[in-house]
Scaffold this motif. Structure first.
Motif, PDB file in Angstrom:
ATOM      1  N   ILE A   1       0.875  -1.176   0.000  1.00  0.00           N
ATOM      2  CA  ILE A   1       0.000   0.000   0.000  1.00  0.00           C
ATOM      3  C   ILE A   1       0.909   1.222   0.000  1.00  0.00           C
ATOM      4  O   ILE A   1       1.818   1.318   0.841  1.00  0.00           O
ATOM      5  CB  ILE A   1      -0.915   0.029   1.230  1.00  0.00           C
ATOM      6  N   ILE A   2       0.695   2.143  -0.919  1.00  0.00           N
ATOM      7  CA  ILE A   2       1.505   3.363  -0.973  1.00  0.00           C
ATOM      8  C   ILE A   2       0.631   4.538  -0.572  1.00  0.00           C
ATOM      9  O   ILE A   2      -0.324   4.883  -1.286  1.00  0.00           O
ATOM     10  CB  ILE A   2       2.082   3.597  -2.384  1.00  0.00           C
ATOM     11  N   TYR A   3       0.965   5.146   0.553  1.00  0.00           N
ATOM     12  CA  TYR A   3       0.285   6.352   0.997  1.00  0.00           C
ATOM     13  C   TYR A   3       1.074   7.561   0.495  1.00  0.00           C
ATOM     14  O   TYR A   3       2.274   7.682   0.772  1.00  0.00           O
ATOM     15  CB  TYR A   3       0.167   6.379   2.517  1.00  0.00           C
ATOM     16  N   GLY A   4       0.385   8.429  -0.253  1.00  0.00           N
ATOM     17  CA  GLY A   4       1.036   9.599  -0.815  1.00  0.00           C
ATOM     18  C   GLY A   4       0.998   9.625  -2.328  1.00  0.00           C
ATOM     19  O   GLY A   4       1.654  10.454  -2.960  1.00  0.00           O
ATOM     20  N   ILE A   5       0.223   8.745  -2.944  1.00  0.00           N
ATOM     21  CA  ILE A   5      -0.012   8.763  -4.390  1.00  0.00           C
ATOM     22  C   ILE A   5      -1.512   8.938  -4.622  1.00  0.00           C
ATOM     23  O   ILE A   5      -2.316   8.101  -4.210  1.00  0.00           O
ATOM     24  CB  ILE A   5       0.490   7.488  -5.081  1.00  0.00           C
ATOM     25  N   GLU A   6      -1.858  10.009  -5.276  1.00  0.00           N
ATOM     26  CA  GLU A   6      -3.257  10.244  -5.629  1.00  0.00           C
ATOM     27  C   GLU A   6      -3.590   9.426  -6.856  1.00  0.00           C
ATOM     28  O   GLU A   6      -2.812   9.341  -7.805  1.00  0.00           O
ATOM     29  CB  GLU A   6      -3.496  11.732  -5.901  1.00  0.00           C
ATOM     30  N   GLU A   7      -4.758   8.809  -6.844  1.00  0.00           N
ATOM     31  CA  GLU A   7      -5.172   7.975  -7.973  1.00  0.00           C
ATOM     32  C   GLU A   7      -6.251   8.676  -8.785  1.00  0.00           C
ATOM     33  O   GLU A   7      -6.915   9.598  -8.319  1.00  0.00           O
ATOM     34  CB  GLU A   7      -5.687   6.631  -7.446  1.00  0.00           C
ATOM     35  N   SER A   8      -6.396   8.218 -10.010  1.00  0.00           N
ATOM     36  CA  SER A   8      -7.481   8.691 -10.864  1.00  0.00           C
ATOM     37  C   SER A   8      -8.046   7.496 -11.604  1.00  0.00           C
ATOM     38  O   SER A   8      -7.469   6.408 -11.587  1.00  0.00           O
ATOM     39  CB  SER A   8      -6.972   9.761 -11.852  1.00  0.00           C
ATOM     40  N   LYS A   9      -9.179   7.678 -12.245  1.00  0.00           N
ATOM     41  CA  LYS A   9      -9.850   6.588 -12.932  1.00  0.00           C
ATOM     42  C   LYS A   9      -9.533   6.614 -14.429  1.00  0.00           C
ATOM     43  O   LYS A   9      -9.578   7.656 -15.072  1.00  0.00           O
ATOM     44  CB  LYS A   9     -11.361   6.675 -12.717  1.00  0.00           C
ATOM     45  N   HIS A  10      -9.200   5.437 -14.941  1.00  0.00           N
ATOM     46  CA  HIS A  10      -8.941   5.259 -16.364  1.00  0.00           C
ATOM     47  C   HIS A  10     -10.033   4.355 -16.917  1.00  0.00           C
ATOM     48  O   HIS A  10     -10.394   3.350 -16.279  1.00  0.00           O
ATOM     49  CB  HIS A  10      -7.564   4.629 -16.574  1.00  0.00           C
ATOM     50  N   PRO A  11     -10.572   4.658 -18.100  1.00  0.00           N
ATOM     51  CA  PRO A  11     -11.701   3.864 -18.599  1.00  0.00           C
ATOM     52  C   PRO A  11     -11.381   2.393 -18.818  1.00  0.00           C
ATOM     53  O   PRO A  11     -12.270   1.540 -18.724  1.00  0.00           O
ATOM     54  CB  PRO A  11     -12.063   4.557 -19.918  1.00  0.00           C
ATOM     55  N   ASP A  12     -10.127   2.080 -19.100  1.00  0.00           N
ATOM     56  CA  ASP A  12      -9.752   0.687 -19.359  1.00  0.00           C
ATOM     57  C   ASP A  12      -8.970   0.058 -18.212  1.00  0.00           C
ATOM     58  O   ASP A  12      -9.097  -1.141 -17.953  1.00  0.00           O
ATOM     59  CB  ASP A  12      -8.913   0.597 -20.634  1.00  0.00           C
ATOM     60  N   LEU A  13      -8.153   0.862 -17.524  1.00  0.00           N
ATOM     61  CA  LEU A  13      -7.247   0.326 -16.510  1.00  0.00           C
ATOM     62  C   LEU A  13      -7.798   0.418 -15.094  1.00  0.00           C
ATOM     63  O   LEU A  13      -7.241  -0.171 -14.173  1.00  0.00           O
ATOM     64  CB  LEU A  13      -5.895   1.052 -16.569  1.00  0.00           C
ATOM     65  N   GLY A  14      -8.854   1.162 -14.896  1.00  0.00           N
ATOM     66  CA  GLY A  14      -9.375   1.346 -13.551  1.00  0.00           C
ATOM     67  C   GLY A  14      -8.573   2.393 -12.803  1.00  0.00           C
ATOM     68  O   GLY A  14      -8.231   3.443 -13.351  1.00  0.00           O
ATOM     69  N   SER A  15      -8.232   2.127 -11.553  1.00  0.00           N
ATOM     70  CA  SER A  15      -7.481   3.081 -10.733  1.00  0.00           C
ATOM     71  C   SER A  15      -6.007   3.076 -11.134  1.00  0.00           C
ATOM     72  O   SER A  15      -5.359   2.026 -11.137  1.00  0.00           O
ATOM     73  CB  SER A  15      -7.603   2.726  -9.252  1.00  0.00           C
ATOM     74  N   ILE A  16      -5.491   4.271 -11.464  1.00  0.00           N
ATOM     75  CA  ILE A  16      -4.088   4.395 -11.858  1.00  0.00           C
ATOM     76  C   ILE A  16      -3.409   5.462 -11.010  1.00  0.00           C
ATOM     77  O   ILE A  16      -4.059   6.330 -10.434  1.00  0.00           O
ATOM     78  CB  ILE A  16      -3.954   4.766 -13.352  1.00  0.00           C
TER      79      ILE A  16
END
Length: 384
Positions: free
Chosen positions: A63-78
């Motif tokens: 688990i990495i705390y300190g990386i904001e994720e976003s949603k990708h239509p094909d990859l999901g959370s990136i």
């Protein structure tokens, strides 16, 4: 399912985390991004426990705390952007929460990475556990979670029951499990090196659905200099090779015990060269590592070394080409082991050094630290 950075988590740095964001690396069953670490109010602490136990009850991971994720239509959370943590006290609080609210107790490793502009990132490494299922102990109740793909889910009653059954099976000693395996190569004298998952009953290789071609990887070919196919049996895949009167046996068992063995001629003199063993064992463990990652085992391992019949007068051991030591060990049988974990098989020098020491002691030879360092230098071209 490998982690996207192929080196121990203890040496990850900010550049590695920046790579995860710039390359838009997706979360997986073993990798989870968190923008921030929240531990107040107390209900936020339960989210930390949920993330940790979900990994422990599946394949382990980070688990990495300190990386904001976003949603990708094909990859999901990136991975999207870096977001350093500012409160240094959170590490100790998180450690206490994990140690006091998980049952049975779970060994979790915290690694902080300094951020260039101040603050830090927190890596929480959760090993695949041999004592699972692990429950969150919260408000006088037990809750069980498991990770699938990019999300955590409550475990079903049957999943919890099956994990408890597997845990009870692990009470069978590792030595008994080793003795129950069919490692017989049919001939003596011989040596055997076997890699055994400490987590029992995982059924990595199903002989009905996996083909021998699937197991013949580039590392397997480089180990033997060929491309022969491992043949399926009822409970394992096997290949036997002959060369210079030596038979080499590779046997891959369905529950992840992987065997490499050599038998030697009894009708002619033969010299076992220590560095040849070093090369072969090193390559074999790297191949086994590749299979563990490919088929989803990331837990602890026990590496067994067994010899039988190597007191035969014609079998000698040589530290250098042409410089031989007569076999001096007076017992017919040696059985010993080294405990390690899958990540250490990426570059298994320390494991091989221990095995070589045991082997050399058994024949009365002396492998010095200087000699081992020389072997490490010579093997460096094999490292990835």
């Amino acid at each position: 399912m490998q982690l996207p950075i192929s080196k121990p988590y203890e040496v990850w740095n900010e550049e590695d985390l920046r790579y995860l964001c710039s390359e838009r690396i997706a979360e997986t069953q073993r990798l989870d991004y968190k923008k921030e670490l929240k531990l107040d109010p107390p209900r936020e602490r339960r989210e930390l426990l949920k993330d940790v136990t979900s990994l422990a009850n599946s394949s382990g991971g980070i688990i990495i705390y300190g990386i904001e994720e976003s949603k990708h239509p094909d990859l999901g959370s990136i991975g999207s952007s870096l977001n350093p943590i500012r409160d240094a006290a959170l590490i100790d609080i998180a450690n206490r929460v994990v140690r006091t609210h998980i049952s049975p107790a779970l060994e979790v490793y915290f690694h902080s990475i300094p951020a260039t502009d101040g603050g830090y990132y927190l890596l929480v490494y959760v090993p695949q556990s041999i004592f699972r299922p692990h429950a969150i102990v919260w408000e006088k109740r037990l809750d069980y979670y498991i990770r699938r793909n990019q999300d955590n889910f409550p475990m079903t009653e049957s999943e919890v029951r099956d994990m408890y059954r597997d845990a009870s099976n692990s009470q069978l000693t590792l030595k008994q499990r080793y003795m129950d395996l069919d490692t017989n190569n049919g001939q003596y004298p011989c040596w055997k090196v076997l890699s055994m998952p400490v987590v029992p009953g995982i059924e990595l290789l199903n002989t009905l659905t996996i083909r021998g071609q699937d197991l013949t990887t580039s590392k397997y070919i480089s180990m033997f200099g060929g491309s022969n196919i491992l043949q399926p049996n009822v409970d394992y895949f096997e290949e036997r090779r002959m060369g210079q009167n030596i038979e080499v046996l590779t046997r891959l068992f369905r529950n992840g015990e992987f065997l490499l063995s050599e038998t030697f001629p009894t009708s002619a003199k033969y010299t076992i060269h220590i560095f040849e063993l070093y090369q072969l064992w090193y390559s074999a463990l790297r191949y086994f590592d590749e299979l563990y990652e490919k088929y989803g085992y990331y837990g602890p391992l026990r590496i067994w070394l067994e010899t039988r019949g190597l007191i035969y007068d014609n079998i000698q051991v040589g530290l250098e080409w042409g410089y031989n030591y007569q076999w001096k060990y007076k017992r017919d049988h040696i059985l010993t082991w080294v405990d390690t974990k899958v990540e250490e098989l990426i570059d298994p020098v320390e494991v091989i050094n221990k095995l070589i020491r045991y082997f050399a002691q058994g024949c009365g030879a002396d492998v010095t630290e200087q000699k081992l360092m020389e072997y490490e230098t010579r093997i460096s071209s094999y490292r990835r």
